[in-house]
Scaffold this motif. Structure first.
Motif, PDB file in Angstrom:
ATOM      1  N   MET A   1       0.829  -1.179   0.000  1.00 10.60           N
ATOM      2  CA  MET A   1       0.000   0.000   0.000  1.00 10.60           C
ATOM      3  C   MET A   1       0.877   1.247   0.000  1.00 10.60           C
ATOM      4  SD  MET A   1      -3.339  -0.364   0.348  1.00 10.60           S
ATOM      5  CE  MET A   1      -4.617  -1.321   1.035  1.00 10.60           C
ATOM      6  N   ALA A   2       0.479   2.201  -0.811  1.00  7.41           N
ATOM      7  CA  ALA A   2       1.204   3.464  -0.866  1.00  7.41           C
ATOM      8  C   ALA A   2       0.415   4.527  -0.105  1.00  7.41           C
ATOM      9  CB  ALA A   2       1.401   3.888  -2.303  1.00  7.41           C
ATOM     10  N   ALA A   3       1.088   5.219   0.756  1.00 12.66           N
ATOM     11  CA  ALA A   3       0.433   6.296   1.504  1.00 12.66           C
ATOM     12  C   ALA A   3       0.276   7.539   0.631  1.00 12.66           C
ATOM     13  CB  ALA A   3       1.246   6.625   2.746  1.00 12.66           C
ATOM     14  N   ASP A   4       1.198   7.733  -0.309  1.00 19.32           N
ATOM     15  CA  ASP A   4       1.171   8.906  -1.183  1.00 19.32           C
ATOM     16  C   ASP A   4       0.689   8.486  -2.571  1.00 19.32           C
ATOM     17  OD1 ASP A   4       1.543  11.291  -2.502  1.00 19.32           O
ATOM     18  OD2 ASP A   4       3.739  11.201  -2.459  1.00 19.32           O
ATOM     19  N   VAL A   5      -0.480   8.936  -2.975  1.00 21.48           N
ATOM     20  CA  VAL A   5      -1.043   8.567  -4.275  1.00 21.48           C
ATOM     21  C   VAL A   5      -0.670   9.552  -5.382  1.00 21.48           C
ATOM     22  CG1 VAL A   5      -2.960   7.301  -3.250  1.00 21.48           C
ATOM     23  CG2 VAL A   5      -3.236   9.728  -3.805  1.00 21.48           C
ATOM     24  N   GLU A   6      -0.002  10.625  -5.055  1.00 20.37           N
ATOM     25  CA  GLU A   6       0.349  11.651  -6.036  1.00 20.37           C
ATOM     26  C   GLU A   6       1.112  11.093  -7.245  1.00 20.37           C
ATOM     27  OE1 GLU A   6       0.176  14.997  -8.050  1.00 20.37           O
ATOM     28  OE2 GLU A   6      -0.888  14.628  -6.178  1.00 20.37           O
ATOM     29  N   PRO A   7       2.062  10.172  -7.081  1.00 20.75           N
ATOM     30  CA  PRO A   7       2.770   9.664  -8.255  1.00 20.75           C
ATOM     31  C   PRO A   7       1.853   8.999  -9.288  1.00 20.75           C
ATOM     32  CG  PRO A   7       3.991   9.135  -6.279  1.00 20.75           C
ATOM     33  CD  PRO A   7       2.652   9.682  -5.836  1.00 20.75           C
ATOM     34  N   GLY A   8       0.691   8.534  -8.891  1.00 20.89           N
ATOM     35  CA  GLY A   8      -0.232   7.884  -9.821  1.00 20.89           C
ATOM     36  C   GLY A   8      -1.328   8.790 -10.358  1.00 20.89           C
ATOM     37  N   MET A   9      -1.336  10.038  -9.962  1.00 15.08           N
ATOM     38  CA  MET A   9      -2.394  10.954 -10.397  1.00 15.08           C
ATOM     39  C   MET A   9      -2.379  11.218 -11.892  1.00 15.08           C
ATOM     40  SD  MET A   9      -4.353  11.333  -7.908  1.00 15.08           S
ATOM     41  CE  MET A   9      -5.440  12.552  -8.611  1.00 15.08           C
ATOM     42  N   TRP A  10      -1.244  11.031 -12.568  1.00 13.51           N
ATOM     43  CA  TRP A  10      -1.201  11.219 -14.022  1.00 13.51           C
ATOM     44  C   TRP A  10      -2.155  10.245 -14.713  1.00 13.51           C
ATOM     45  CZ3 TRP A  10       0.271   7.619 -17.665  1.00 13.51           C
ATOM     46  CH2 TRP A  10       0.851   6.446 -17.182  1.00 13.51           C
ATOM     47  N   ILE A  11      -2.352   9.078 -14.116  1.00 12.14           N
ATOM     48  CA  ILE A  11      -3.275   8.096 -14.693  1.00 12.14           C
ATOM     49  C   ILE A  11      -4.702   8.635 -14.633  1.00 12.14           C
ATOM     50  CG2 ILE A  11      -4.251   5.788 -14.403  1.00 12.14           C
ATOM     51  CD1 ILE A  11      -1.485   4.944 -13.296  1.00 12.14           C
ATOM     52  N   VAL A  12      -5.113   9.127 -13.479  1.00 15.52           N
ATOM     53  CA  VAL A  12      -6.456   9.671 -13.298  1.00 15.52           C
ATOM     54  C   VAL A  12      -6.708  10.816 -14.281  1.00 15.52           C
ATOM     55  CG1 VAL A  12      -7.992  10.841 -11.672  1.00 15.52           C
ATOM     56  CG2 VAL A  12      -6.520   8.983 -10.881  1.00 15.52           C
ATOM     57  N   LYS A  13      -5.718  11.640 -14.503  1.00 18.51           N
ATOM     58  CA  LYS A  13      -5.868  12.806 -15.372  1.00 18.51           C
ATOM     59  C   LYS A  13      -6.001  12.431 -16.849  1.00 18.51           C
ATOM     60  CE  LYS A  13      -3.368  15.777 -12.206  1.00 18.51           C
ATOM     61  NZ  LYS A  13      -2.096  16.419 -11.914  1.00 18.51           N
ATOM     62  N   HIS A  14      -5.514  11.266 -17.241  1.00 15.32           N
ATOM     63  CA  HIS A  14      -5.489  10.896 -18.651  1.00 15.32           C
ATOM     64  C   HIS A  14      -6.474   9.812 -19.057  1.00 15.32           C
ATOM     65  CE1 HIS A  14      -1.648  13.037 -18.258  1.00 15.32           C
ATOM     66  NE2 HIS A  14      -1.933  13.417 -19.489  1.00 15.32           N
ATOM     67  N   VAL A  15      -7.104   9.147 -18.111  1.00 12.68           N
ATOM     68  CA  VAL A  15      -8.071   8.112 -18.450  1.00 12.68           C
ATOM     69  C   VAL A  15      -9.355   8.774 -18.949  1.00 12.68           C
ATOM     70  CG1 VAL A  15      -9.517   6.265 -17.499  1.00 12.68           C
ATOM     71  CG2 VAL A  15      -7.113   6.391 -16.897  1.00 12.68           C
ATOM     72  N   HIS A  16      -9.890   8.263 -20.046  1.00 13.08           N
ATOM     73  CA  HIS A  16     -11.106   8.818 -20.650  1.00 13.08           C
ATOM     74  C   HIS A  16     -12.346   8.370 -19.880  1.00 13.08           C
ATOM     75  CE1 HIS A  16      -9.018   9.200 -24.827  1.00 13.08           C
ATOM     76  NE2 HIS A  16      -8.338   9.766 -23.868  1.00 13.08           N
ATOM     77  N   GLN A  17     -13.498   8.931 -20.235  1.00 15.23           N
ATOM     78  CA  GLN A  17     -14.749   8.517 -19.613  1.00 15.23           C
ATOM     79  C   GLN A  17     -15.019   7.063 -19.962  1.00 15.23           C
ATOM     80  OE1 GLN A  17     -17.874  11.123 -20.825  1.00 15.23           O
ATOM     81  NE2 GLN A  17     -17.093  12.834 -19.644  1.00 15.23           N
ATOM     82  N   PHE A  18     -15.574   6.325 -19.020  1.00 11.03           N
ATOM     83  CA  PHE A  18     -15.785   4.894 -19.227  1.00 11.03           C
ATOM     84  C   PHE A  18     -16.779   4.595 -20.340  1.00 11.03           C
ATOM     85  CE2 PHE A  18     -17.438   0.651 -18.274  1.00 11.03           C
ATOM     86  CZ  PHE A  18     -16.230  -0.036 -18.318  1.00 11.03           C
ATOM     87  N   ASN A  19     -17.678   5.499 -20.652  1.00 12.20           N
ATOM     88  CA  ASN A  19     -18.683   5.206 -21.664  1.00 12.20           C
ATOM     89  C   ASN A  19     -18.108   5.123 -23.075  1.00 12.20           C
ATOM     90  OD1 ASN A  19     -18.211   7.901 -22.210  1.00 12.20           O
ATOM     91  ND2 ASN A  19     -20.260   8.591 -21.688  1.00 12.20           N
ATOM     92  N   GLU A  20     -16.823   5.363 -23.241  1.00 12.84           N
ATOM     93  CA  GLU A  20     -16.208   5.274 -24.557  1.00 12.84           C
ATOM     94  C   GLU A  20     -15.915   3.831 -24.976  1.00 12.84           C
ATOM     95  OE1 GLU A  20     -12.887   7.895 -24.985  1.00 12.84           O
ATOM     96  OE2 GLU A  20     -13.950   9.553 -24.031  1.00 12.84           O
ATOM     97  N   HIS A  21     -15.966   2.879 -24.073  1.00 16.51           N
ATOM     98  CA  HIS A  21     -15.724   1.462 -24.356  1.00 16.51           C
ATOM     99  C   HIS A  21     -14.420   1.240 -25.114  1.00 16.51           C
ATOM    100  CE1 HIS A  21     -19.612   0.377 -22.794  1.00 16.51           C
ATOM    101  NE2 HIS A  21     -20.136   1.369 -23.502  1.00 16.51           N
ATOM    102  N   ALA A  22     -13.377   1.832 -24.636  1.00 15.76           N
ATOM    103  CA  ALA A  22     -12.057   1.684 -25.243  1.00 15.76           C
ATOM    104  C   ALA A  22     -11.038   1.446 -24.143  1.00 15.76           C
ATOM    105  CB  ALA A  22     -11.702   2.940 -26.026  1.00 15.76           C
ATOM    106  N   SER A  23      -9.864   0.980 -24.529  1.00 22.93           N
ATOM    107  CA  SER A  23      -8.833   0.752 -23.518  1.00 22.93           C
ATOM    108  C   SER A  23      -8.508   2.037 -22.769  1.00 22.93           C
ATOM    109  CB  SER A  23      -7.575   0.166 -24.149  1.00 22.93           C
ATOM    110  OG  SER A  23      -7.049   1.041 -25.129  1.00 22.93           O
TER     111      SER A  23
END
Length: 87
Positions: A1-23
């Protein structure tokens, strides 16, 4: 478990809306290529069953964008004795 989630925030910022049905709805579109891995179904004896074999047992075709419910005819199919017992 990581206490600091900041290093992974780039993923949240770049993932598209789920309704697009794409990777890009699940992982950021930042990589040259992606792989889709189909988990095996299992027999009653815990022997892995390939999705291609499930498709063949149902008269359907295995292909890169297949979905389990389409292969077996319904998302609610609990098992197919002789083919698989655990999706």
């Amino acid at each position: 478990m990581a206490a600091d989630v900041e290093p992974g925030m780039w993923i949240v910022k770049h993932v598209h809306q789920f309704n697009e049905h794409a990777s890009a709805s699940l992982v950021p579109p930042a990589f040259a290529s992606y792989a889709r891995i189909f988990h095996p179904a299992m027999t009653i004896d815990d022997v892995p069953v390939r999705w291609a074999d499930v498709a063949a047992a149902n008269g359907t075709t295995a292909h890169p964008v297949m979905e389990w419910g389409s292969l077996v005819g319904s998302w609610r199919t609990p098992e197919q004795p002789g083919a698989w017992q655990e999706a």
